[in-house]
Scaffold this motif. Structure first.
Motif, mmCIF file in Angstrom:
data_model
loop_
_atom_site.group_PDB
_atom_site.id
_atom_site.type_symbol
_atom_site.label_atom_id
_atom_site.label_comp_id
_atom_site.label_asym_id
_atom_site.label_seq_id
_atom_site.Cartn_x
_atom_site.Cartn_y
_atom_site.Cartn_z
ATOM 1 N N LYS A 119 78.917 24.772 35.609
ATOM 2 C CA LYS A 119 78.300 25.409 36.778
ATOM 3 C C LYS A 119 78.676 24.652 38.053
ATOM 4 O O LYS A 119 78.552 23.427 38.121
ATOM 5 N N LEU A 139 86.157 27.410 35.927
ATOM 6 C CA LEU A 139 85.130 26.451 35.495
ATOM 7 C C LEU A 139 84.051 27.168 34.690
ATOM 8 O O LEU A 139 83.617 26.710 33.622
ATOM 9 N N SER A 140 83.619 28.313 35.209
ATOM 10 C CA SER A 140 82.501 29.005 34.551
ATOM 11 C C SER A 140 82.907 29.521 33.172
ATOM 12 O O SER A 140 82.087 29.580 32.259
ATOM 13 N N SER A 141 84.204 29.842 32.985
ATOM 14 C CA SER A 141 84.634 30.304 31.653
ATOM 15 C C SER A 141 84.463 29.204 30.613
ATOM 16 O O SER A 141 84.430 29.463 29.412
ATOM 17 N N ARG A 142 84.347 27.954 31.075
ATOM 18 C CA ARG A 142 84.110 26.846 30.136
ATOM 19 C C ARG A 142 82.683 26.317 30.256
ATOM 20 O O ARG A 142 82.361 25.221 29.828
ATOM 21 N N GLY A 143 81.815 27.123 30.877
ATOM 22 C CA GLY A 143 80.385 26.775 30.935
ATOM 23 C C GLY A 143 80.048 25.733 31.975
ATOM 24 O O GLY A 143 78.970 25.138 31.937
ATOM 25 N N GLU A 200 87.349 31.283 44.440
ATOM 26 C CA GLU A 200 86.838 32.194 43.395
ATOM 27 C C GLU A 200 87.577 31.996 42.065
ATOM 28 O O GLU A 200 86.978 32.108 40.986
ATOM 29 N N SER A 238 77.950 24.790 42.198
ATOM 30 C CA SER A 238 77.167 25.422 43.266
ATOM 31 C C SER A 238 77.713 25.001 44.618
ATOM 32 O O SER A 238 77.967 23.814 44.846
ATOM 33 N N TYR A 256 81.657 21.846 46.633
ATOM 34 C CA TYR A 256 80.794 22.270 45.521
ATOM 35 C C TYR A 256 80.202 21.055 44.825
ATOM 36 O O TYR A 256 80.790 19.955 44.836
ATOM 37 N N LEU A 290 86.274 28.721 40.527
ATOM 38 C CA LEU A 290 84.903 28.896 40.017
ATOM 39 C C LEU A 290 84.923 29.678 38.722
ATOM 40 O O LEU A 290 84.197 29.358 37.768
ATOM 41 N N SER A 291 85.770 30.699 38.649
ATOM 42 C CA SER A 291 85.776 31.494 37.417
ATOM 43 C C SER A 291 86.393 30.695 36.269
ATOM 44 O O SER A 291 85.933 30.764 35.124
#
Ligand SMILES: C[S@@+](CC[C@H](N)C(=O)[O-])C[C@H]1O[C@@H](n2cnc3c(N)ncnc32)[C@H](O)[C@@H]1O
Length: 301
Positions: free
Chosen positions: A52, A46-50, A40, A54, A64, A43-44
């Motif tokens: 994705k 990575l997602s904070s820098r856009g 988690e 899965s 992933y 993932l957060s």
């Protein structure tokens, strides 16, 4: 270019879909290294820098696929050892071997070390992993991989796997042998030609010797995994067949939950032991990754 896999048309199912798949680039798969990070958190970050990410399957919480990233080795999460770029099928090897924490493991052909590090992760850094790699120029990247991923229970050795000293017995052995590497020939590597038949037969001799040596070093209840990233039956079923002829070995089922095909029991004029259907073949049109073969082996009880 000529389609180099035509010679396998007789056994690869849905061959036209296979053909399409090998002309597509493989997805960028990464394994989250739980020795260093929680999924988690990665993932957060990575997602904070856009970016994705899965999850590949609910059963495997560490694997992933990244979107819009062509070089995951440039990500800070890579340098911190939180992720390791690794083909999905390659990630399945350590899972199928399933080494227990505290056990003694031999990885006979270890560099660049993705599977070794995964094995240590599954062992929670407890016990011992002997990571053997013959080629000196590949021992250094192997050491770097293990250090970056926070591996503390591994030592690197440099023997010829087929002559590995018989002084010890191991609970788990991985023989991820040198092979023609055809399974990795997808889109961007199309310019690479697979080895010719002669080259593949030379490899087969080495593969047979490595497999036999590994088997002879298994502890009584030990488990061995023989794997390649090639479709070529001469490097897969024929090698395991040789072991079954030479030693009192048995094959255990390979269960991954992914869409896999059984090992071949015959091909053209060759007939293999029917037990080979317990082995697993992975094709890129069934599992979108590199082609792979695994056989799980133990001494016959
Ligand atoms: C398929 S690669 C291993 C990949 C590795 N298991 C991983 O997941 O990163 C095979 C490795 O075996 C090494 N090798 C080749 N001949 C060998 C031998 N006779 N003994 C031990 N290693 C060998 C190669 O240099 C190569 O690094």
């Amino acid at each position: 270019m000529d389609f180099v896999f035509d010679e396998y048309m007789d056994f690869i199912p849905d061959f036209s879909f296979f053909e399409q798949a090998v002309h597509r680039p493989p997805p960028v798969h990464v394994r989250i290294n739980r020795l260093k990070a929680r999924p988690e958190d990665v993932l957060s970050s990575l997602s904070s820098r856009g970016i994705k990410a899965s999850q590949v399957s609910e059963r495997y919480g560490s694997f992933y696929v990244l979107e819009g990233v062509s070089h995951p080795g440039n990500l800070p999460e890579y340098h911190l050892g939180c992720i390791h770029p690794q083909a999905l099928t390659s990630c399945l090897a350590a899972v199928v071997l399933n080494p227990s924490p505290g056990s003694r493991v031999l990885d006979m052909c270890a560099a660049p070390g993705g599977k070794t590090a995964h094995i240590s992760e599954l062992m929670q850094n407890r016990g011992l992993v002997v990571a053997n790699e013959l080629v000196p120029a590949r021992q250094s990247p192997l050491g770097h991989t293990l250090t970056r991923l926070g591996i503390m229970n591994a030592v690197v050795t440099g023997y010829q796997a087929q002559e590995f000293p018989m002084r010890n017995r191991f609970d788990f052995i991985l023989a991820d042998v040198p092979c023609s590497g055809e399974g990795g020939l997808r889109a961007e590597k199309e310019h690479k030609k697979p080895s010719g038949r002669r080259g593949r037969m030379i490899l087969q001799e080495l593969q047979k010797r490595i497999l036999l040596r590994g088997f002879d070093m298994l502890a009584d209840r030990g488990i061995m995994l023989y794997s390649t990233c090639t479709y070529n039956p001469d490097e897969n079923e024929a090698v395991v067949q040789y072991l079954l002829e030479q030693r009192d070995a048995e094959l255990l089922p390979v269960q991954t939950g992914f869409n896999q095909e059984p090992g071949l029991s015959s091909r053209k004029k060759e007939h293999y032991d029917s037990r080979l259907t317990a082995a697993a073949r992975f094709y890129p049109h069934r599992v979108d990754s590199v082609g792979f073969f695994m056989a799980r082996i133990r001494r016959r009880r």
